[in-house]
Scaffold this motif. Structure first.
Motif, PDB file in Angstrom:
ATOM      1  N   UNK A 247     -10.615  -6.194 -14.181  1.00  0.00           N
ATOM      2  CA  UNK A 247     -10.032  -6.356 -15.481  1.00  0.00           C
ATOM      3  C   UNK A 247      -8.606  -6.588 -15.094  1.00  0.00           C
ATOM      4  N   UNK A 248      -8.168  -7.544 -15.875  1.00  0.00           N
ATOM      5  CA  UNK A 248      -6.552  -7.963 -15.903  1.00  0.00           C
ATOM      6  C   UNK A 248      -5.482  -7.091 -15.956  1.00  0.00           C
ATOM      7  N   UNK A 249      -5.887  -6.151 -16.963  1.00  0.00           N
ATOM      8  CA  UNK A 249      -5.075  -4.687 -17.342  1.00  0.00           C
ATOM      9  C   UNK A 249      -5.867  -3.541 -17.105  1.00  0.00           C
ATOM     10  N   UNK A 250      -5.940  -3.080 -15.872  1.00  0.00           N
ATOM     11  CA  UNK A 250      -7.064  -1.996 -15.524  1.00  0.00           C
ATOM     12  C   UNK A 250      -6.433  -0.583 -15.893  1.00  0.00           C
ATOM     13  N   UNK A 251      -5.352  -0.560 -16.400  1.00  0.00           N
ATOM     14  CA  UNK A 251      -4.904   0.885 -16.406  1.00  0.00           C
ATOM     15  C   UNK A 251      -5.519   1.629 -17.716  1.00  0.00           C
ATOM     16  N   UNK A 252      -5.928   1.232 -18.770  1.00  0.00           N
ATOM     17  CA  UNK A 252      -6.632   1.840 -19.729  1.00  0.00           C
ATOM     18  C   UNK A 252      -7.991   2.382 -19.111  1.00  0.00           C
ATOM     19  N   UNK A 253      -8.762   1.483 -18.432  1.00  0.00           N
ATOM     20  CA  UNK A 253     -10.077   1.516 -17.999  1.00  0.00           C
ATOM     21  C   UNK A 253      -9.834   2.912 -16.852  1.00  0.00           C
ATOM     22  N   UNK A 254      -8.829   2.809 -16.234  1.00  0.00           N
ATOM     23  CA  UNK A 254      -8.705   3.879 -15.256  1.00  0.00           C
ATOM     24  C   UNK A 254      -8.592   5.095 -15.812  1.00  0.00           C
ATOM     25  N   UNK A 255      -7.863   5.228 -17.169  1.00  0.00           N
ATOM     26  CA  UNK A 255      -7.909   6.577 -17.619  1.00  0.00           C
ATOM     27  C   UNK A 255      -9.112   7.160 -18.076  1.00  0.00           C
ATOM     28  N   UNK A 256      -9.963   6.123 -18.598  1.00  0.00           N
ATOM     29  CA  UNK A 256     -11.180   6.402 -18.995  1.00  0.00           C
ATOM     30  C   UNK A 256     -12.209   7.081 -18.131  1.00  0.00           C
ATOM     31  N   UNK A 257     -12.211   6.213 -16.940  1.00  0.00           N
ATOM     32  CA  UNK A 257     -12.936   6.694 -15.776  1.00  0.00           C
ATOM     33  C   UNK A 257     -12.625   8.004 -15.128  1.00  0.00           C
ATOM     34  N   UNK A 258     -11.240   8.332 -15.121  1.00  0.00           N
ATOM     35  CA  UNK A 258     -10.807   9.527 -14.847  1.00  0.00           C
ATOM     36  C   UNK A 258     -11.167  10.744 -15.492  1.00  0.00           C
ATOM     37  N   UNK A 259     -11.163  10.442 -16.801  1.00  0.00           N
ATOM     38  CA  UNK A 259     -11.538  11.669 -17.807  1.00  0.00           C
ATOM     39  C   UNK A 259     -12.835  11.801 -17.587  1.00  0.00           C
ATOM     40  N   UNK A 260     -13.761  10.695 -17.309  1.00  0.00           N
ATOM     41  CA  UNK A 260     -15.168  10.876 -17.466  1.00  0.00           C
ATOM     42  C   UNK A 260     -15.546  11.490 -16.072  1.00  0.00           C
ATOM     43  N   UNK A 261     -14.695  11.029 -14.910  1.00  0.00           N
ATOM     44  CA  UNK A 261     -15.071  11.554 -13.712  1.00  0.00           C
ATOM     45  C   UNK A 261     -15.046  13.356 -13.572  1.00  0.00           C
ATOM     46  N   UNK A 262     -14.141  13.784 -14.515  1.00  0.00           N
ATOM     47  CA  UNK A 262     -13.921  15.317 -14.512  1.00  0.00           C
ATOM     48  C   UNK A 262     -14.948  16.120 -15.455  1.00  0.00           C
ATOM     49  N   UNK A 263     -15.888  15.333 -16.004  1.00  0.00           N
ATOM     50  CA  UNK A 263     -16.790  15.760 -17.065  1.00  0.00           C
ATOM     51  C   UNK A 263     -18.170  15.465 -16.713  1.00  0.00           C
ATOM     52  N   UNK A 272     -13.660  11.524 -25.868  1.00  0.00           N
ATOM     53  CA  UNK A 272     -12.987  10.654 -24.930  1.00  0.00           C
ATOM     54  C   UNK A 272     -11.618  10.387 -25.785  1.00  0.00           C
ATOM     55  N   UNK A 273     -11.620  10.085 -26.794  1.00  0.00           N
ATOM     56  CA  UNK A 273     -10.269   9.633 -27.707  1.00  0.00           C
ATOM     57  C   UNK A 273      -9.476  10.767 -27.697  1.00  0.00           C
ATOM     58  N   UNK A 274      -9.927  11.900 -27.840  1.00  0.00           N
ATOM     59  CA  UNK A 274      -9.221  13.203 -27.959  1.00  0.00           C
ATOM     60  C   UNK A 274      -8.470  13.592 -26.738  1.00  0.00           C
ATOM     61  N   UNK A 275      -9.310  13.444 -25.589  1.00  0.00           N
ATOM     62  CA  UNK A 275      -8.729  13.697 -24.148  1.00  0.00           C
ATOM     63  C   UNK A 275      -7.638  12.667 -23.836  1.00  0.00           C
ATOM     64  N   UNK A 276      -7.706  11.755 -24.379  1.00  0.00           N
ATOM     65  CA  UNK A 276      -6.672  10.549 -23.764  1.00  0.00           C
ATOM     66  C   UNK A 276      -5.810  10.445 -25.117  1.00  0.00           C
ATOM     67  N   UNK A 277      -5.807  11.118 -25.935  1.00  0.00           N
ATOM     68  CA  UNK A 277      -4.758  11.305 -27.267  1.00  0.00           C
ATOM     69  C   UNK A 277      -4.695   9.540 -27.983  1.00  0.00           C
ATOM     70  N   UNK A 278      -6.105   8.900 -27.993  1.00  0.00           N
ATOM     71  CA  UNK A 278      -5.945   7.623 -28.636  1.00  0.00           C
ATOM     72  C   UNK A 278      -6.904   7.592 -29.758  1.00  0.00           C
ATOM     73  N   UNK A 279      -6.864   6.675 -30.446  1.00  0.00           N
ATOM     74  CA  UNK A 279      -7.781   6.392 -31.555  1.00  0.00           C
ATOM     75  C   UNK A 279      -9.024   6.135 -31.068  1.00  0.00           C
ATOM     76  N   UNK A 280     -10.376   6.527 -31.878  1.00  0.00           N
ATOM     77  CA  UNK A 280     -11.718   6.112 -31.341  1.00  0.00           C
ATOM     78  C   UNK A 280     -12.252   4.905 -32.217  1.00  0.00           C
ATOM     79  N   UNK A 281     -11.276   4.092 -32.590  1.00  0.00           N
ATOM     80  CA  UNK A 281     -11.688   2.900 -33.031  1.00  0.00           C
ATOM     81  C   UNK A 281     -11.919   1.891 -32.378  1.00  0.00           C
ATOM     82  N   UNK A 282     -11.654   0.394 -32.811  1.00  0.00           N
ATOM     83  CA  UNK A 282     -12.212  -0.787 -32.056  1.00  0.00           C
ATOM     84  C   UNK A 282     -11.974  -0.953 -30.732  1.00  0.00           C
TER      85      UNK A 282
END
Length: 477
Positions: A247-263, A272-282
């Motif tokens: 990924x050219x911009x891996x930061x958002x992917x790392x955040x998803x991976x990290x939150x899934x690794x703890x669950x 996922x959206x709630x834990x990352x405080x982001x929209x669950x949209x597109x």
């Protein structure tokens, strides 16, 4: 073809495409180190008419130098100061005699995302090359490949520009399964038991490059220390390289991976959206799709009549990523961490969780062993909406013959002993599952363990047993 482990379906399809009566535009994508380049270069060997590879993390001038070097080999020299349009014109000129002679012309552009540097105009040039020339010659087979899966999908597979709907075939190259891993290690001189191979799979997954680093004169524990515990270990910084290459911009992917690794039990999109405080949209949909296409995560449906539909539960499935995120913070400065902790409760507990992931990646083999390959089967996970804490069943095989296999995965080095307390918890989960889902099918308790169950009164209640050898069955649809 004989030197390639596995990949039979992919090789058969590539051969069919080379024999087709029209030009073919083929995209191959998948996780870094999974063997994409090896598949193409080994399958075609001396049948490649042109082979150029992009240079990771390099500027435009270096990309053009690499392309020009490949042009030199076919006698179509160009200058790295030329535009991409001119370089592709040179490629056309160099291949024209080959095409006019009616010969098979295989063009392989490896690590193609690297060529597409900022303001380079690479994509328009590729578009022009294909649409004005290559697509009109039936003997041309253009193959593009790259680890940056999101780029491949956006610019080639789902292109909205000149390459829209031009792709004729795509191959998503997945990691090896256990059977292919065994064949690969055996070919490389490692005469390991299936339990040892499974443990290696827990750490490295079915990634050929990682498996190639294992040595016959070492145990798995010694290999882990050499490759990962040591500061100079080849895989010590692999995770960062892996994300950066995909990924050219891996930061958002790392955040998803990290939150899934703890669950461990996975999360829904909304969770996922709630834990990352982001929209669950597109945007989240696209991020999850890209992680799925790179074999980092997998989605499973959740059965629940309470929500009147099947939703999805996302879990982290890349074995090396799971391994890295668990152990990277534990190792510290200890360069023989695994040798000193090989039988600790912490490592044994992690192996139990990892084995669940391995089993979940071999549902095809579980179905074969149960003799239900010919039966339509839905598989999903289940979470209780009423029990506290929420009970979960990790794998349910819901069959059209009115049987449901409720699967429990347990890792052990000897036949597994079901104790009274565990059996009672299992019965409570089954009762909750039937009650909450109003399931009106027969339930079969199915245990997945390396060596089966120790006989006792609770083992007698288990209808089906899957052992380690069953997970090594070759894929069969």
């Amino acid at each position: 073809m004989a030197s390639i482990i596995g990949r039979k379906e992919e090789q058969q399809q590539l051969e069919l495409l080379t024999q087709s009566t029209k030009a073919e535009f083929i995209a191959i994508y998948g996780r870094r180190r999974v063997g994409k380049t090896y598949l193409i270069t080994e399958h075609f060997r001396d049948r490649l008419s042109f082979y150029a590879s992009g240079v990771l993390n390099a500027k435009t001038i270096r990309q053009k130098e690499a392309f020009c070097s490949a042009l030199d080999k076919i006698g179509a020299s160009g200058s790295e100061t030329d535009s991409w349009m001119k370089l592709f014109a040179r490629l056309q000129e160099g291949l024209q005699p080959h095409v006019d002679a009616g010969k098979l012309t295989v063009i392989f552009l490896d690590e193609i995302p690297c060529f597409d540097t900022q303001r380079s105009e690479f994509i328009p040039a590729l578009d022009h090359f294909w649409n004005t020339w290559a697509a009109h010659h039936p003997n041309i087979k253009l193959i593009v490949c790259g680890s940056a899966t999101s780029w491949i999908i956006k610019n080639i597979i789902d292109s909205h520009g000149g390459l829209h709907d031009r792709l004729t075939y795509e191959i998503h190259l997945h990691p090896f399964n256990l059977a292919e891993t065994e064949q690969y290690l055996t070919t490389n001189g490692l005469k390991w038991t299936r339990q040892m191979i499974t443990q290696a799979y827990m750490f490295f997954g079915g990634i050929p490059y990682y498996l190639s680093l294992l040595q016959p004169n070492e145990s798995l524990i010694q290999s882990l220390d050499r490759l990962y515990s040591k500061h100079t270990g080849l895989l010590r910084r692999e995770y960062d390289r892996l994300l950066a290459s995909l990924f050219k911009s891996p930061e958002p992917y790392i955040k998803i991976i990290n939150v899934l690794s703890k669950n461990k039990q996975g999360l829904t999109r909304d969770e996922i959206a709630k834990k990352l405080h982001i929209s669950s949209g597109g945007r989240l949909t696209k991020l999850l799709a890209n992680l799925t296409n790179c074999d980092f995560i997998r989605s499973y449906r959740i059965y629940s009549t309470k929500i009147k539909q099947n939703s999805e539960l996302y879990t982290l499935t890349d074995m090396f990523t799971l391994f890295h995120l668990h152990f990277s913070g534990l190792i510290g400065e200890e360069e023989q961490y695994f040798s000193k902790n090989s039988r600790t409760a912490s490592l044994l507990s992690w192996e139990g969780l990892a084995f669940e992931r391995v089993a979940m990646q071999h549902i095809n083999q579980i179905k074969q062993r149960l003799g239900i390959s010919g039966i339509s089967v839905d598989y999903y996970q289940w979470r209780s909406k009423e029990l506290e804490p929420a009970a979960q069943i990790d794998l349910i095989l819901d069959r059209t013959d009115d049987i449901v296999n409720v699967c429990e995965m347990k890792f052990s080095s000897t036949p597994y002993l079901i104790k009274k307390a565990e059996y009672e918890k299992l019965q409570n989960r089954l009762f909750a599952f039937q009650t909450e889902t109003q399931m009106n099918k027969g339930l079969q308790i199915t245990f997945v363990t390396p060596y089966g169950l120790q006989p006792n009164e609770y083992a007698n209640e288990v209808v089906q047993q899957i052992i380690l050898d069953d997970l090594f069955l070759p894929n069969r649809e």
